[in-house]
Write an enzyme that holds these catalytic residues in place. Structure first.
Site, PDB file in Angstrom:
ATOM      1  N   TYR A   1     -35.697 -18.156 -49.536  1.00  0.00           N
ATOM      2  CA  TYR A   1     -36.200 -18.932 -50.671  1.00  0.00           C
ATOM      3  C   TYR A   1     -36.608 -20.326 -50.228  1.00  0.00           C
ATOM      4  CZ  TYR A   1     -36.823 -21.100 -55.179  1.00  0.00           C
ATOM      5  OH  TYR A   1     -37.367 -21.761 -56.247  1.00  0.00           O
TER       6      TYR A   1
ATOM      7  N   GLN B   1     -34.633 -16.472 -60.504  1.00  0.00           N
ATOM      8  CA  GLN B   1     -35.252 -15.144 -60.570  1.00  0.00           C
ATOM      9  C   GLN B   1     -35.676 -14.642 -59.190  1.00  0.00           C
ATOM     10  OE1 GLN B   1     -36.091 -17.868 -62.282  1.00  0.00           O
ATOM     11  NE2 GLN B   1     -38.303 -18.140 -62.505  1.00  0.00           N
TER      12      GLN B   1
ATOM     13  N   ASN C   1     -32.241 -25.790 -56.361  1.00  0.00           N
ATOM     14  CA  ASN C   1     -31.528 -26.630 -57.323  1.00  0.00           C
ATOM     15  C   ASN C   1     -30.244 -25.931 -57.765  1.00  0.00           C
ATOM     16  OD1 ASN C   1     -32.348 -24.638 -59.121  1.00  0.00           O
ATOM     17  ND2 ASN C   1     -33.998 -25.867 -59.979  1.00  0.00           N
TER      18      ASN C   1
ATOM     19  N   THR D   1     -29.522 -31.606 -53.302  1.00  0.00           N
ATOM     20  CA  THR D   1     -29.192 -32.310 -52.064  1.00  0.00           C
ATOM     21  C   THR D   1     -28.224 -33.467 -52.272  1.00  0.00           C
ATOM     22  OG1 THR D   1     -30.203 -33.188 -50.044  1.00  0.00           O
ATOM     23  CG2 THR D   1     -31.042 -34.032 -52.130  1.00  0.00           C
TER      24      THR D   1
ATOM     25  N   GLN E   1     -32.815 -39.250 -49.873  1.00  0.00           N
ATOM     26  CA  GLN E   1     -32.315 -38.027 -50.492  1.00  0.00           C
ATOM     27  C   GLN E   1     -32.387 -38.088 -52.011  1.00  0.00           C
ATOM     28  OE1 GLN E   1     -31.654 -35.284 -48.385  1.00  0.00           O
ATOM     29  NE2 GLN E   1     -32.689 -36.859 -47.182  1.00  0.00           N
TER      30      GLN E   1
ATOM     31  N   HIS F   1     -35.422 -36.537 -53.862  1.00  0.00           N
ATOM     32  CA  HIS F   1     -35.574 -35.092 -54.012  1.00  0.00           C
ATOM     33  C   HIS F   1     -35.444 -34.646 -55.459  1.00  0.00           C
ATOM     34  CE1 HIS F   1     -35.989 -33.300 -50.078  1.00  0.00           C
ATOM     35  NE2 HIS F   1     -35.089 -34.122 -49.594  1.00  0.00           N
TER      36      HIS F   1
ATOM     37  N   GLU G   1     -22.998 -32.543 -47.692  1.00  0.00           N
ATOM     38  CA  GLU G   1     -24.073 -31.765 -47.080  1.00  0.00           C
ATOM     39  C   GLU G   1     -24.601 -32.514 -45.855  1.00  0.00           C
ATOM     40  OE1 GLU G   1     -28.493 -30.003 -48.242  1.00  0.00           O
ATOM     41  OE2 GLU G   1     -27.639 -31.686 -49.361  1.00  0.00           O
ATOM     42  N   HIS G   2     -24.989 -33.778 -46.047  1.00  0.00           N
ATOM     43  CA  HIS G   2     -25.428 -34.646 -44.954  1.00  0.00           C
ATOM     44  C   HIS G   2     -24.473 -35.833 -44.889  1.00  0.00           C
ATOM     45  CE1 HIS G   2     -29.189 -33.041 -46.915  1.00  0.00           C
ATOM     46  NE2 HIS G   2     -29.429 -32.652 -45.669  1.00  0.00           N
TER      47      HIS G   2
ATOM     48  N   ASP H   1     -34.195 -33.300 -41.569  1.00  0.00           N
ATOM     49  CA  ASP H   1     -35.019 -32.583 -42.544  1.00  0.00           C
ATOM     50  C   ASP H   1     -36.263 -31.987 -41.904  1.00  0.00           C
ATOM     51  OD1 ASP H   1     -33.363 -32.990 -44.683  1.00  0.00           O
ATOM     52  OD2 ASP H   1     -34.442 -34.718 -45.477  1.00  0.00           O
TER      53      ASP H   1
ATOM     54  N   GLU I   1       5.234   1.838 -42.797  1.00  0.00           N
ATOM     55  CA  GLU I   1       4.387   1.511 -43.946  1.00  0.00           C
ATOM     56  C   GLU I   1       4.314   2.646 -44.962  1.00  0.00           C
ATOM     57  OE1 GLU I   1       0.585   0.249 -42.466  1.00  0.00           O
ATOM     58  OE2 GLU I   1       1.359  -1.678 -41.759  1.00  0.00           O
TER      59      GLU I   1
ATOM     60  N   HIS J   1      -1.217   8.775 -41.379  1.00  0.00           N
ATOM     61  CA  HIS J   1      -1.794   8.043 -40.257  1.00  0.00           C
ATOM     62  C   HIS J   1      -1.204   8.543 -38.935  1.00  0.00           C
ATOM     63  CE1 HIS J   1      -3.187   5.425 -43.433  1.00  0.00           C
ATOM     64  NE2 HIS J   1      -3.740   4.566 -42.585  1.00  0.00           N
TER      65      HIS J   1
END
Length: 452
Positions: free
Chosen positions: A143, A207, A236, A259, A281, A284, A350-351, A384, A438, A443
């Site tokens: 995306y 979507q 977003n 961001t 930033q 954005h 994030e940064h 970036d 167990e 087994h």
């Protein structure tokens, strides 16, 4: 590095201040007190995304057309971008922009090509070998945002590590643009063509994530959208929420939402640089987060003055002022760098930029961040576009447990067990003992039967 729709902004800067000086706060208290977006916004987003999931899964391309009309203002019959449109976009690309994209691709490839982990074979005795093989997923959906800014750089950040991992089927989605006849921005299309991606869709927001996760069946002349194994890319809050809700149906890279930047700075930092990076930033998205952590009141005051001056002069002034004035942004005052480091590790940005004396040593003590930028000449803008690193990074504190996009995002570690008769017999009694402990005797029986 993400963008969404613009809104009206306050007339003046209101960069909030949080004072931790003289306070001994636990990790939980720090996480609760640092500037963050309001939780109600996230709850609202989740309900809206759930509605989109229901619509797309039940009505397919019809729902996508309605959402394109509602959110993007375009009429759409099928979202697949033609090969002709991709070719034309690359042919019409500004030469300087093409050169910049090619340089960014080159640096990203050099970094990505070194990230692939090696397979491992371990011999545990004669005839007893356990291996771990790294295998790429079969298909990915990438995306690329296109709301307030056409993030052609995000095409590179998504595609390059997927190709380096060896993924054979790559699809890309970006929002349709009314100004470009319902197609994604031509620079995004050109970047896709430059990287050899020919399956591109004009689908935006949540979507797009839903379409990749579940797929959409075709009918008649309509080509289907085949489901993918992994969905990646920034976006977003609605994109990040969609990724969270489809996780488990598909893999995701991280919840790379709106961001955010944090800057840890002391009295040696230059206020104009700090302010410029916070603004970089904030432009954005009105919901972008810009946070300064410092033990210097003088620096904090100087940065606020610089923010007022630079924000007034920047192109997207209204958007920047709204982001800087939101609850997710502000200055955090600390007693010293020790407390500042603790705040940054709790915030898990994030940064994260380090603008302190001996910045490299301070950066080495940061454990929670999507990416760390060291010193005056490593701004987030570098990451970036042209650092070689990836700008698709975890947000909202998720960097405490997740990583930025990289080659391993598109790989799976498959374990292979290869024992012969003698090697199995050597541990057979241990298997029988453990299966009995167990209360799973079947087994043990599955081993015993091989030696009867």
């Amino acid at each position: 590095m993400t963008t969404s729709s613009d809104t009206s902004a306050p007339a003046a800067l209101n960069f909030r201040s949080v004072d931790f000086r003289g306070r001994s706060l636990s990790l939980a208290e720090l996480r609760a007190a640092v500037p963050r977006a309001r939780h109600q916004t996230m709850a609202d987003a989740e309900q809206k995304v759930q509605d989109i999931i229901t619509a797309v899964r039940s009505r397919g391309f019809s729902a996508l057309a309605e959402l394109a009309s509602k959110f993007d203002g375009v009429e759409q019959s099928h979202p697949r971008v033609s090969q002709e449109a991709l070719t034309q976009a690359l042919a019409g690309l500004d030469p300087d922009v093409r050169a910049a994209l090619e340089e960014s691709i080159s640096r990203a490839r050099q970094f990505a090509d070194r990230q692939r982990p090696t397979n491992v074979d371990v011999s545990l005795g004669d005839g007893a070998v356990v291996s771990q093989n790294w295998i790429p997923v079969g298909r990915v959906g990438l995306y690329v945002p296109g709301g307030l800014a056409p993030l052609a750089s995000s095409v590179i950040m998504n595609v390059v590590p997927a190709v380096a991992a060896g993924v054979e089927s790559i699809a890309l989605a970006s929002p349709p643009q009314k100004d470009f006849g319902g197609l994604p921005h031509p620079t995004i299309l050109a970047a896709a063509r430059l990287l050899g991606i020919d399956e591109v869709y004009a689908i935006g927001g949540a979507q797009a994530i839903v379409s990749f996760a579940y797929g959409i069946p075709g009918s008649g002349d309509e080509l289907p959208i085949e489901p993918v194994d992994v969905v990646t890319g920034p976006g977003n809050i609605f994109v990040a929420t969609a990724k969270r809700l489809v996780k488990g149906v598909v893999g995701i890279d991280s919840e790379a939402g709106t961001t955010e930047i944090a800057i840890l700075a002391d009295s040696t930092a230059q206020a104009p640089l700090v302010a410029a990076d916070l603004i970089s930033q904030a432009e954005h998205d009105p919901k972008a987060a810009s946070v300064l952590v410092t033990d210097s009141v003088e620096l904090a005051d100087a940065v606020v003055l610089e923010l007022e001056r630079q924000a007034a002069a920047t192109k997207h002034s209204a958007r920047v002022l709204e982001a800087l004035s939101g609850p997710q942004s502000g200055v955090v005052l600390v007693d010293d760098l020790e407390q500042g480091i603790a705040v940054c590790n709790a915030y898990a940005a994030e940064h994260l930029e380090i603008m302190t004396a001996d910045a490299a040593a301070v950066a080495a003590r940061i454990h929670n961040a999507g990416a760390v930028f060291v010193g005056d000449y490593s701004p987030v803008s570098l990451g970036d576009y042209c650092a070689g690193s990836n700008h698709v990074l975890p947000t909202s504190g998720t960097a405490a447990f997740s990583s930025g996009l990289n080659v391993t995002t598109f790989l799976r570690a498959v374990q292979v067990i290869n024992y012969n008769r003698e090697a199995l017999e050597q541990v057979s009694s241990h298997i029988v003992s453990l299966s009995g402990a167990e209360d799973l005797p079947g087994h043990g029986d599955a081993v015993r039967i091989r030696f009867q």
